[in-house]
Enzyme design. Sequence first.
Site, PDB file in Angstrom:
ATOM      1  N   ARG A 152       3.609  -0.851  15.665  1.00 40.84           N
ATOM      2  CA  ARG A 152       2.573  -0.191  16.478  1.00 40.84           C
ATOM      3  C   ARG A 152       3.149   0.474  17.718  1.00 40.84           C
ATOM      4  NH1 ARG A 152       2.155  -5.525  15.943  1.00 40.84           N
ATOM      5  NH2 ARG A 152       2.310  -6.907  17.732  1.00 40.84           N
ATOM      6  N   GLU A 182       0.842  -1.202   0.000  1.00 41.02           N
ATOM      7  CA  GLU A 182       0.000   0.000   0.000  1.00 41.02           C
ATOM      8  C   GLU A 182       0.879   1.255   0.000  1.00 41.02           C
ATOM      9  OE1 GLU A 182      -0.348  -2.598   1.992  1.00 41.02           O
ATOM     10  OE2 GLU A 182      -2.459  -3.063   2.368  1.00 41.02           O
ATOM     11  N   GLU A 224      -3.647  -5.683  17.542  1.00 36.43           N
ATOM     12  CA  GLU A 224      -2.576  -6.363  16.793  1.00 36.43           C
ATOM     13  C   GLU A 224      -1.608  -7.031  17.774  1.00 36.43           C
ATOM     14  OE1 GLU A 224       0.370  -4.386  14.042  1.00 36.43           O
ATOM     15  OE2 GLU A 224      -0.991  -5.098  12.511  1.00 36.43           O
TER      16      GLU A 224
HETATM   17  O1  F6P Z   1       0.545  -5.548   8.189  1.00 39.73           O
HETATM   18  C1  F6P Z   1       0.710  -5.125   9.496  1.00 39.73           C
HETATM   19  C2  F6P Z   1       1.911  -4.254   9.638  1.00 39.73           C
HETATM   20  O2  F6P Z   1       3.068  -5.019   9.534  1.00 39.73           O
HETATM   21  C3  F6P Z   1       1.881  -3.468  10.936  1.00 39.73           C
HETATM   22  O3  F6P Z   1       2.337  -4.193  12.004  1.00 39.73           O
HETATM   23  C4  F6P Z   1       2.710  -2.296  10.582  1.00 39.73           C
HETATM   24  O4  F6P Z   1       2.533  -1.242  11.491  1.00 39.73           O
HETATM   25  C5  F6P Z   1       2.187  -1.996   9.201  1.00 39.73           C
HETATM   26  O5  F6P Z   1       1.962  -3.261   8.626  1.00 39.73           O
HETATM   27  C6  F6P Z   1       3.083  -1.172   8.321  1.00 39.73           C
HETATM   28  O6  F6P Z   1       4.320  -1.784   8.126  1.00 39.73           O
HETATM   29  P1  F6P Z   1       5.544  -0.970   7.541  1.00 39.73           P
HETATM   30  O7  F6P Z   1       5.872   0.119   8.486  1.00 39.73           O
HETATM   31  O8  F6P Z   1       6.662  -1.970   7.391  1.00 39.73           O
HETATM   32  O9  F6P Z   1       5.134  -0.413   6.199  1.00 39.73           O
END
Ligand code: F6P
Length: 548
Positions: free
Chosen positions: A270, A213, A355
């Site tokens: 988190r 994303e 989570e």
């Molecule tokens: O998919 C869950 C997760 O891994 C969370 O624990 C984390 O905060 C989020 O995705 C974003 O991850 P990143 O900071 O690696 O993009």
Amino acid sequence: MTQQLTETTQWQALAKHREAFGETHLRELFATDPGRAERLRLTVGDLAVDFSKHLVTDETLALLLDLAKARGVEPLRDAMFAGEKINVTENRAVLHVALRAPRGEQIEVDGEDVVPGVHEVLDRMSAFADRVRSGEWTGATGRRIRNVVNIGIGGSDLGPAMAYEALRAYSDRSLTFRFVSNVDGADLYEATHDLDAAETLFIISSKTFTTVETITNATSAKAWLLGQLGGDEAAVAKHFVAVSTNDAEVAEFGIDTANMFGFWDWVGGRYSYDSAIGLSLMIAIGPEAFGEMLAGFHTVDRHFRTTPLEHNVPALLGLLGVWYGSFFDAQTHAVLPYSHYLSKFSAYLQQLDMESNGKSVQRDGEPVAWQTGPIVWGTPGTNGQHAYYQLIHQGTKIIPADFIGFAEPVVPAADPRGAHHDMLTANFLAQTEALAFGKTREQVEAEGTAAPIVPHRVFKGNHPTTTILAEKLTPSVLGQLVALYEHKVFTQGAVWNINSFDQWGVELGKVLAKKIEPELVPDGTPAPSAHDSSTNALVATYRELRGR
Ligand code: F6P
């Protein structure tokens, strides 16, 4: 293998106690114990915490504390602070507490003191934030930065977005801040369509820098920027910075690693907004206020680490959650801040709590045979009062709730007639009183209510709440509140013997989405048939609708 929670003598003592507790009403507990409110009230930092409106007696608390001791909450806590690898499934230390350790404190991971590295990054962040705030850091065309857009998701979005909202009264109002997380193109579009790219800085925040994303949004943001600025890739260096643990991926994306702010694998997503993930927040409120927030976190860290469990506020909050989840069948926990600025606080806590403790196997992989983390939810009062509080007051479910309020408004100008804040606070206090004590049939009848209506107007009461009251929502107080919940979640994870620091449960959906994505293109090939019949049919319908 650790002894099963429900087989411990401490658990069985609680079960027996619960039976004896029965339907004991808060009215009775208060009527027979004039010292209750005074005794069941604790202070941590600037937070006065009232536990007295809980369905507990001194004996309940003593039994819960016995349980915490038997379950090794204290040794696990000490192991966390000592940098031991308590995240057993990822073989990682859990050291968000190091992010707010003052200069000079020592916390080691694998024999290396991590605190100097934390401050090195904080210093780089501060220098950068000052340059953006002062106008010294300019965009590619020489114009000063007026807009800061953080692109991230989960912990790389919710923390900074929540804290920016909470502390916007302390922010530089000449700058605009936006937070983009959703891969729905509408999110990035709405955040950027009215901005001038020449004055816009993107902070790409991702611990892994592989989250699809975020990378998709960052790629589109780059295209948007280059589209406005004439396509010269050199502009990227002045308009994109990264926050990540992954230098290689940051470089691969095209961001100069000189403009990258790092953190470490011992910071869970988190638990990360007080790391470099908070860069957007630091630009908003300035390094000094950010430092005050870290000091607030640290105050509660110290309290959690050094205070005996009987006076340890986050530990007690955690134990109360265990009590309601397993012995009263409470499925959810509401967090109801009486501050407009805390509008994103409950959403932030959803990730922190759900989570972390949304787990059903123990640390050794054995299934749990008890309740674990609750569903966390809530919105600021008083809006909720006019929406869903009805169910909390008169529904069939028990919903333990935290009420968070402040004695002073953050912005005096927001209350020029003095009519708002006392009204807000009156509601804040009235709700916990009504939830605890309710209104009896006799009281309703004494008001002359018509007989058929009486049952409808009775409030059973006996709904448990915690009240947290502080003088004012400041950066420090926000840090204290977040740390309070972090350590509450920790305590519960320790009692339940689950690993609160991994999140394998998010993986399956990611893998399936990768598989489904190419199947959605209506390219004339037959619709897929390898999924279950429901998913196959939904993919086929989507392709048909999209292809029209
Ligand atoms: O998919 C869950 C997760 O891994 C969370 O624990 C984390 O905060 C989020 O995705 C974003 O991850 P990143 O900071 O690696 O993009």
